[in-house]
Design a protein around this motif. Sequence first.
Motif, PDB file in Angstrom:
ATOM      1  N   ARG A   7       0.844  -1.203   0.000  1.00 36.33           N
ATOM      2  CA  ARG A   7       0.000   0.000   0.000  1.00 36.33           C
ATOM      3  C   ARG A   7       0.873   1.244   0.000  1.00 36.33           C
ATOM      4  O   ARG A   7       2.061   1.192   0.317  1.00 36.33           O
ATOM      5  CB  ARG A   7      -0.909   0.022   1.237  1.00 36.33           C
ATOM      6  N   ARG A   8       0.265   2.393  -0.299  1.00 34.30           N
ATOM      7  CA  ARG A   8       1.008   3.653  -0.320  1.00 34.30           C
ATOM      8  C   ARG A   8       0.972   4.267   1.074  1.00 34.30           C
ATOM      9  O   ARG A   8      -0.047   4.803   1.503  1.00 34.30           O
ATOM     10  CB  ARG A   8       0.383   4.615  -1.323  1.00 34.30           C
ATOM     11  N   GLY A   9       2.103   4.183   1.769  1.00 39.66           N
ATOM     12  CA  GLY A   9       2.199   4.698   3.123  1.00 39.66           C
ATOM     13  C   GLY A   9       2.596   6.154   3.151  1.00 39.66           C
ATOM     14  O   GLY A   9       2.811   6.781   2.116  1.00 39.66           O
ATOM     15  N   PRO A  10       2.705   6.716   4.349  1.00 36.81           N
ATOM     16  CA  PRO A  10       3.096   8.133   4.459  1.00 36.81           C
ATOM     17  C   PRO A  10       4.566   8.319   4.091  1.00 36.81           C
ATOM     18  O   PRO A  10       5.384   7.430   4.280  1.00 36.81           O
ATOM     19  CB  PRO A  10       2.855   8.443   5.934  1.00 36.81           C
ATOM     20  N   SER A  69      -2.519   6.384   2.345  1.00 37.12           N
ATOM     21  CA  SER A  69      -3.831   6.096   1.765  1.00 37.12           C
ATOM     22  C   SER A  69      -4.706   5.424   2.821  1.00 37.12           C
ATOM     23  O   SER A  69      -4.221   4.899   3.821  1.00 37.12           O
ATOM     24  CB  SER A  69      -3.682   5.171   0.558  1.00 37.12           C
ATOM     25  N   ARG A  70      -6.006   5.443   2.575  1.00 34.20           N
ATOM     26  CA  ARG A  70      -6.934   4.777   3.493  1.00 34.20           C
ATOM     27  C   ARG A  70      -6.652   3.277   3.555  1.00 34.20           C
ATOM     28  O   ARG A  70      -6.757   2.666   4.610  1.00 34.20           O
ATOM     29  CB  ARG A  70      -8.380   4.980   3.007  1.00 34.20           C
ATOM     30  N   ALA A 111      -4.782  -1.477   6.453  1.00 32.55           N
ATOM     31  CA  ALA A 111      -3.876  -2.625   6.515  1.00 32.55           C
ATOM     32  C   ALA A 111      -2.921  -2.492   7.697  1.00 32.55           C
ATOM     33  O   ALA A 111      -2.608  -3.479   8.369  1.00 32.55           O
ATOM     34  CB  ALA A 111      -3.098  -2.743   5.211  1.00 32.55           C
ATOM     35  N   ASN A 112      -2.456  -1.275   7.974  1.00 38.07           N
ATOM     36  CA  ASN A 112      -1.551  -1.043   9.097  1.00 38.07           C
ATOM     37  C   ASN A 112      -2.251  -1.306  10.428  1.00 38.07           C
ATOM     38  O   ASN A 112      -1.657  -1.851  11.356  1.00 38.07           O
ATOM     39  CB  ASN A 112      -1.013   0.389   9.041  1.00 38.07           C
TER      40      ASN A 112
END
Length: 113
Positions: free
Chosen positions: A66-69, A78-79, A84-85
């Motif tokens: 996923r696209r993290g910070p 992303s949401r 997922a986190n």
Amino acid sequence: MALQVEEKHELVKVARPDAAVGIDLGIKTLAVLAGRDGVLDAEPNPRYFDRAQNQLRRAGRAVSRRRGPDRRTGQQASRRWEKANQARNKIHHRVANLREDTLHKMTTRLACE
């Protein structure tokens, strides 16, 4: 209404006070126990712990896709990454509790023996 009771606790004597054991905590096994006579006994990891480790590995891979910070560019997560986190953190918490519980049960059993 409050009730207070005093109770006398009897000290429980250890079955074998002269016994000693060496403990080596491991990765592949929970612990290896060595008695005074040199006999080795391996304490295996519980099955539920191995299953939780596999769940954690899978959840970590899902988070990495996923696209993290990004602090450098200021990109927000992303949401899907946050969801997922959150799932991964929940599994992390469960694994920590399982590890603590297993060690507590093992040390209590060894102290009683």
